[in-house]
Design an enzyme around this catalytic site. Structure first.
Site, PDB file in Angstrom:
ATOM      1  N   ASP A 217       0.530   6.668  -3.908  1.00 31.65           N
ATOM      2  CA  ASP A 217      -0.641   6.457  -4.765  1.00 31.65           C
ATOM      3  C   ASP A 217      -0.830   7.590  -5.763  1.00 31.65           C
ATOM      4  O   ASP A 217      -1.095   7.351  -6.949  1.00 31.65           O
ATOM      5  CB  ASP A 217      -1.903   6.357  -3.905  1.00 31.65           C
ATOM      6  CG  ASP A 217      -1.972   5.060  -3.111  1.00 31.65           C
ATOM      7  OD1 ASP A 217      -1.202   4.135  -3.396  1.00 31.65           O
ATOM      8  OD2 ASP A 217      -2.804   4.985  -2.187  1.00 31.65           O
TER       9      ASP A 217
ATOM     10  N   HIS B  66       0.854  -1.185   0.000  1.00 26.54           N
ATOM     11  CA  HIS B  66       0.000   0.000   0.000  1.00 26.54           C
ATOM     12  C   HIS B  66       0.892   1.237   0.000  1.00 26.54           C
ATOM     13  O   HIS B  66       2.121   1.132   0.051  1.00 26.54           O
ATOM     14  CB  HIS B  66      -0.940  -0.007   1.211  1.00 26.54           C
ATOM     15  CG  HIS B  66      -2.123  -0.913   1.048  1.00 26.54           C
ATOM     16  ND1 HIS B  66      -3.093  -0.686   0.095  1.00 26.54           N
ATOM     17  CD2 HIS B  66      -2.485  -2.042   1.700  1.00 26.54           C
ATOM     18  CE1 HIS B  66      -4.010  -1.635   0.170  1.00 26.54           C
ATOM     19  NE2 HIS B  66      -3.665  -2.478   1.125  1.00 26.54           N
TER      20      HIS B  66
END
Length: 342
Positions: free
Chosen positions: A163, A133
């Site tokens: 991200d 992540h």
């Protein structure tokens, strides 16, 4: 979130991604005028459980549902791809191929197709199949180490830089470049975006300044030792009397001079890195401590008022709620990250 623009009108994007990196990338494309078809599995994008997040990421897209385990639905997807310009996916490497959607087979039905894959560590290599992540990509790229507190502890950012910067932004840039080529050559390509490597590429300053300062320190710079993370008194965060923070970004000497005038310390004007004050020197650290002591004598509101009309690169550190109410962001036109005029 972002204002609309017709620049990409006529660009058709099929988006198979979920959560944050891919949806934010296609949200930017949609805001620039692209037609985005968001394809979700029967259970939906996990972000749907977070209503406001899903809305902010997917407004302006047409949402459709397909069962990726059903051959009839995969055939429907292939049909949609025959007249698409871009396919964006965020599965682990190998998953698209296992569904019969490898780029080699897709370009046979649409030679102009640009396929973009966003993953944590890229399509190839030792880490390509590892889960992760944003926090992991930040950690492995070295970016997280650059975000240490004054006490040296690594801090957890509430902005998902891996991200969004390493993934979404890098994907958008590469997609638009690939579409440009496809429009001229008639041939698409497969864009492989690694969020970890994207973060690595963003570390232009720390890589350069670390190499510059390491010989002076005898080691790579740590917390508050690099050029733009606290070594300079003129470029730092200072705690105010009420526990808030004041951002002094007077990197150029002319701004530092203006800052010193507001602070009432003319003797500090020539104590600047552009006037020979070496980062991490005893003199520089002493000046940083002096500035900190002075800033701590007044609340943030007082400093904000004193610097309000001074061109010195000094600003309050606003909370998210305060920023949302600030005139910079309260007008619809001024909310946009870009303004495009004909």
């Amino acid at each position: 979130m972002i204002g609309g623009s017709p620049l990409l009108s006529g660009l058709r994007v099929i988006d198979l991604t979920r959560n944050l990196p891919g949806p934010f990338a296609t949200r930017m494309l949609a805001d620039l005028g692209a037609e985005v078809i968001k394809v979700e599995p029967p259970e939906g994008d996990p972000a749907r459980a977070l209503g406001p997040l899903f809305k902010s990421l997917n407004d302006g897209k047409e949402c459709r549902t397909l069962d990726f385990k059903a051959e009839a639905d995969l055939a429907q997807l292939r049909d949609w791809l025959t007249n698409a310009d871009v396919l964006l996916e965020g599965f682990r490497p190998g998953i698209m191929a296992s569904m019969g959607l490898a780029f080699e087979s897709l370009k046979a039905i649409n030679p102009r197709l640009v396929m973009c894959s966003i993953t944590g560590y890229g399509q190839q290599g030792l880490w390509s199949h590892r889960a992760g992540h944003d926090l992991n990509y930040m950690a492995m790229s070295g970016a997280l180490d650059q975000m240490r507190s004054a006490q040296g502890e690594a801090t957890l950012s509430n902005i998902q830089w891996g991200d969004l910067a390493g993934g979404s932004s890098m994907a958008c840039i590469a997609i638009l470049a690939a579409v440009f080529k496809a429009r001229h050559s008639g041939t698409g390509c497969h864009v492989d975006v690694s969020m970890t490597h994207g973060l690595w590429a963003h570390q232009v300053m720390p890589q350069a300044t670390s190499a510059m300062l390491a010989p002076m320190l005898g080691k790579p710079p740590g917390a508050r030792e690099d050029l733009l993370n606290g070594a300079l008194p003129c470029y730092n965060l200072y705690t105010t009397q009420d526990g808030r923070s004041l951002a002094i970004g007077s990197l150029e000497h002319k701004f530092w001079k203006a800052t010193c005038e507001v602070l009432g310390r003319p003797a500090w004007v020539m104590q600047h890195w552009q006037r020979g004050l070496m980062p991490n020197s005893p003199e520089s650290k002493h000046l940083r401590d002096q500035v900190a002591a002075l800033v701590a004598t007044q609340p943030l509101s007082q400093w904000t008022e004193r610097f309000a009309d001074v061109d010195a690169c000094v600003t309050p550190v606003l909370t998210l709620a305060e920023a949302q109410q600030h005139p910079l962001f309260t007008g619809e036109q001024t909310r946009q990250p870009w303004t495009i005029k004909p």
